[in-house]
Design a protein around this motif. Sequence first.
Motif, mmCIF file in Angstrom:
data_model
loop_
_atom_site.group_PDB
_atom_site.id
_atom_site.type_symbol
_atom_site.label_atom_id
_atom_site.label_comp_id
_atom_site.label_asym_id
_atom_site.label_seq_id
_atom_site.Cartn_x
_atom_site.Cartn_y
_atom_site.Cartn_z
ATOM 1 N N SER A 184 46.040 48.193 38.284
ATOM 2 C CA SER A 184 46.981 49.101 37.625
ATOM 3 C C SER A 184 46.352 50.474 37.386
ATOM 4 C CB SER A 184 47.459 48.497 36.302
ATOM 5 O OG SER A 184 46.374 48.245 35.433
ATOM 6 N N TYR A 185 45.097 50.514 36.946
ATOM 7 C CA TYR A 185 44.443 51.806 36.720
ATOM 8 C C TYR A 185 44.311 52.601 38.022
ATOM 9 C CZ TYR A 185 43.138 50.387 31.991
ATOM 10 O OH TYR A 185 43.181 49.997 30.685
ATOM 11 N N THR A 186 44.009 51.918 39.117
ATOM 12 C CA THR A 186 43.877 52.598 40.399
ATOM 13 C C THR A 186 45.188 53.241 40.817
ATOM 14 O OG1 THR A 186 42.151 51.057 41.120
ATOM 15 C CG2 THR A 186 43.287 52.301 42.836
ATOM 16 N N ARG A 187 46.283 52.503 40.706
ATOM 17 C CA ARG A 187 47.581 53.022 41.121
ATOM 18 C C ARG A 187 48.004 54.206 40.266
ATOM 19 N NH1 ARG A 187 51.177 49.361 39.756
ATOM 20 N NH2 ARG A 187 52.848 50.129 41.087
ATOM 21 N N TYR A 188 47.875 54.079 38.957
ATOM 22 C CA TYR A 188 48.308 55.157 38.067
ATOM 23 C C TYR A 188 47.397 56.382 38.178
ATOM 24 C CZ TYR A 188 51.762 52.163 35.805
ATOM 25 O OH TYR A 188 52.844 51.362 35.549
ATOM 26 N N THR A 189 46.090 56.165 38.331
ATOM 27 C CA THR A 189 45.176 57.299 38.450
ATOM 28 C C THR A 189 45.438 58.063 39.737
ATOM 29 O OG1 THR A 189 43.461 56.078 37.245
ATOM 30 C CG2 THR A 189 42.758 57.983 38.505
ATOM 31 N N ARG A 190 45.641 57.352 40.819
ATOM 32 C CA ARG A 190 45.943 58.010 42.105
ATOM 33 C C ARG A 190 47.210 58.852 41.991
ATOM 34 N NH1 ARG A 190 49.273 57.268 46.391
ATOM 35 N NH2 ARG A 190 48.482 57.880 48.459
ATOM 36 N N SER A 191 48.258 58.269 41.416
ATOM 37 C CA SER A 191 49.518 58.996 41.266
ATOM 38 C C SER A 191 49.351 60.225 40.382
ATOM 39 C CB SER A 191 50.575 58.059 40.688
ATOM 40 O OG SER A 191 51.781 58.748 40.437
ATOM 41 N N SER A 192 48.640 60.072 39.265
ATOM 42 C CA SER A 192 48.442 61.186 38.340
ATOM 43 C C SER A 192 47.603 62.294 38.972
ATOM 44 C CB SER A 192 47.771 60.679 37.067
ATOM 45 O OG SER A 192 47.599 61.714 36.131
ATOM 46 N N MET A 193 46.544 61.916 39.684
ATOM 47 C CA MET A 193 45.688 62.914 40.334
ATOM 48 C C MET A 193 46.454 63.683 41.413
ATOM 49 S SD MET A 193 42.539 63.503 39.371
ATOM 50 C CE MET A 193 41.750 64.093 40.865
ATOM 51 N N THR A 206 36.575 67.870 38.505
ATOM 52 C CA THR A 206 36.180 67.299 37.218
ATOM 53 C C THR A 206 36.730 68.079 36.032
ATOM 54 O OG1 THR A 206 34.092 68.544 37.331
ATOM 55 C CG2 THR A 206 34.082 66.279 38.167
ATOM 56 N N ARG A 207 36.716 69.402 36.094
ATOM 57 C CA ARG A 207 37.083 70.199 34.934
ATOM 58 C C ARG A 207 38.562 70.589 34.908
ATOM 59 N NH1 ARG A 207 32.024 74.478 34.161
ATOM 60 N NH2 ARG A 207 30.362 72.914 34.174
ATOM 61 N N HIS A 208 39.191 70.701 36.058
ATOM 62 C CA HIS A 208 40.578 71.160 36.109
ATOM 63 C C HIS A 208 41.550 70.027 36.431
ATOM 64 C CE1 HIS A 208 39.582 75.514 35.886
ATOM 65 N NE2 HIS A 208 38.462 75.128 36.483
ATOM 66 N N ALA A 209 41.261 69.260 37.468
ATOM 67 C CA ALA A 209 42.213 68.224 37.892
ATOM 68 C C ALA A 209 42.074 66.937 37.080
ATOM 69 C CB ALA A 209 42.025 67.934 39.383
ATOM 70 N N PHE A 210 40.871 66.399 37.011
ATOM 71 C CA PHE A 210 40.688 65.081 36.413
ATOM 72 C C PHE A 210 41.045 65.069 34.928
ATOM 73 C CE2 PHE A 210 37.738 61.890 34.465
ATOM 74 C CZ PHE A 210 38.412 60.782 34.926
ATOM 75 N N ARG A 211 40.660 66.116 34.210
ATOM 76 C CA ARG A 211 40.928 66.133 32.765
ATOM 77 C C ARG A 211 42.423 66.113 32.481
ATOM 78 N NH1 ARG A 211 37.940 69.955 28.253
ATOM 79 N NH2 ARG A 211 38.994 69.080 26.435
ATOM 80 N N ASN A 212 43.208 66.846 33.273
ATOM 81 C CA ASN A 212 44.656 66.846 33.067
ATOM 82 C C ASN A 212 45.292 65.550 33.548
ATOM 83 O OD1 ASN A 212 45.629 69.725 32.149
ATOM 84 N ND2 ASN A 212 43.995 70.080 33.633
ATOM 85 N N LEU A 264 44.081 62.711 33.063
ATOM 86 C CA LEU A 264 43.758 61.660 32.106
ATOM 87 C C LEU A 264 44.869 61.403 31.091
ATOM 88 C CD1 LEU A 264 40.000 62.234 31.179
ATOM 89 C CD2 LEU A 264 40.990 60.280 32.373
ATOM 90 N N LEU A 265 45.789 62.357 30.902
ATOM 91 C CA LEU A 265 46.814 62.200 29.865
ATOM 92 C C LEU A 265 47.671 60.947 30.064
ATOM 93 C CD1 LEU A 265 47.923 65.891 29.253
ATOM 94 C CD2 LEU A 265 46.849 64.341 27.620
ATOM 95 N N PRO A 266 48.308 60.751 31.225
ATOM 96 C CA PRO A 266 49.089 59.509 31.384
ATOM 97 C C PRO A 266 48.224 58.258 31.410
ATOM 98 C CG PRO A 266 49.023 60.749 33.444
ATOM 99 C CD PRO A 266 48.458 61.629 32.393
ATOM 100 N N ILE A 267 46.981 58.382 31.897
ATOM 101 C CA ILE A 267 46.085 57.220 31.945
ATOM 102 C C ILE A 267 45.744 56.763 30.534
ATOM 103 C CG2 ILE A 267 43.838 56.402 32.757
ATOM 104 C CD1 ILE A 267 44.010 58.528 34.962
ATOM 105 N N THR A 268 45.611 57.704 29.602
ATOM 106 C CA THR A 268 45.312 57.360 28.211
ATOM 107 C C THR A 268 46.394 56.469 27.627
ATOM 108 O OG1 THR A 268 44.183 59.497 27.949
ATOM 109 C CG2 THR A 268 44.794 58.322 25.946
ATOM 110 N N THR A 269 47.647 56.746 27.958
ATOM 111 C CA THR A 269 48.751 55.912 27.486
ATOM 112 C C THR A 269 48.643 54.504 28.042
ATOM 113 O OG1 THR A 269 50.157 57.872 27.404
ATOM 114 C CG2 THR A 269 51.256 55.741 27.346
ATOM 115 N N ILE A 270 48.295 54.387 29.321
ATOM 116 C CA ILE A 270 48.189 53.083 29.974
ATOM 117 C C ILE A 270 47.084 52.257 29.328
ATOM 118 C CG2 ILE A 270 47.732 51.917 32.166
ATOM 119 C CD1 ILE A 270 48.794 54.507 33.505
#
Length: 508
Positions: free
Chosen positions: A390-399, A423-429, A431-437
């Motif tokens: 689940s983390y892989t699918r959601y992280t890929r979609s969010s990224m 790391t500083r521009h894409a990944f941090r943003n 992380l928002l939906p991943i935090t909910t998951i």
Amino acid sequence: MFKFVLKRIGISLMILFFASFLVYGLTVHSGDPLADLREQNDANRQNRIDQRVAQMRLNDPWIVRYGDWLRGILGCVRLQCDFGENRSGQDVNALLANAAESTIRLVLLATILGILVGVFFGVMAAIRQYSGFDYSVTFIAFVFYSLPAFVFAVLLKEFGAIRFNNWLAEPAFNTVFIVLVAGIFAVFVQAIIAGPMKNRIISGAVAFAAAAAVFVILDVTDWVDNPIAGLWMPITTGIAAAVMFTALLSSITNRRAIFSALGSAGAMVLLVVIFAERLEQPTWTFLIVLLLAGVALAVVISQVFGGYAKRSITWASIWTVVSVGFAVLVDYLARNWSDYVELVRGRPISTIGSMSPNFRGADDFWLSLLDTSTHLILPTLSLTLMSVASYTRYTRSSMLEVLGQDYVRTARAKGLPEHTVMTRHAFRNALLPITTIVAFDFASLIGGAVITEKVFGWKGMGELFETGLRNVDPDPVMAFFIVTGGIAVLMNMLADIMYAYIDPRIRR
């Protein structure tokens, strides 16, 4: 923010109250708590029925019993929780303490591993969109996501424990196995490496040779039966971690950064050498203090010698120290591996229970930790792989969504290095939906652990819930509900706080 948190707490408590009322009512009406006694033919049957009726207060309306239970739970405000008693008169508080410790240990480890592995593969799949690596990760994620928990757990018991223990009796790596595993590793490495085909082929060839060499060394040195432990393990890990975290969080061309990370690793290794005698039989308090001392030294070294970009250099140094600390744990576990295998009669990977019964090495810190760890392997792996999917699918979609934003294109147009953009521009943003998951997944994993614990014979929250429901005994069921519901509320609260940390706009 404070008012928002208080409002969320109030709403969550109301939800817990109405949900507890519903669950209590469903439990007491799910069957007959006297069914097992009614089927008996002994002369003392009626007396035992009367005792259980009195113990469970079955002559009282269930709403009255719920009110008494609720008053006991409200005592938690005064730190005097009373979860009641089960039908045998046992204190549910004591049962819950033992069960929760076992289950939360399992679920917490599975959550941490699931986040680390799942987020990593999700990010890499997004960066390598529509590549062979992306298709492979997506396919494997869907397989694990769709596979029923009990099926996967049974397969793990068969191949991860029974057959693996049989192999450990006479461990050997044949040529076919070495070539196959090294080939898979080479394909994995070249898929991650960016650049032209020539660089990928070279990377794959180097990875294949390195993996094959490792297996040959393991086979020749009989490492599986007698692991070669020593100071080389934390030293090697420190060097590798310093290079990796410097490249990820700062820049490998920044000499001050790489020297700060290497210096932090050296400081941690020096602490290990100084306290080597104490590490023979440590306590968890000592290990935590030792790690915190290493982290403190890493911060000092980074602030004094880091130069510019001290924040990213400091984090690289801290993660390097943590990696060295983990390598020290592995080193000392390897030193005691042979003794542990002998104590468990050559079958170290357990298929049932959370610890070995009547374990003779319980007084030894490292042997006890080995016993706990080997019992954790299979159930943790079962829960972790489902979380990873689940983390892989959601992280890929969010990224992928974030990588298409204007600010990412602007960062690239300004000439920033690709790892900085990611790391500083894409990944941090992202992380928002991943935090909910993460908040929902931790609570759902406790519910999913009911099946996993059943397969692996763990005496945890799953058994407490199942036994209470089977016996139509509401107090143990409600204890399970309060813990899982409370954790769901807490994790959602932490998710809101993490939102404010990740996205500064939310703080305003």
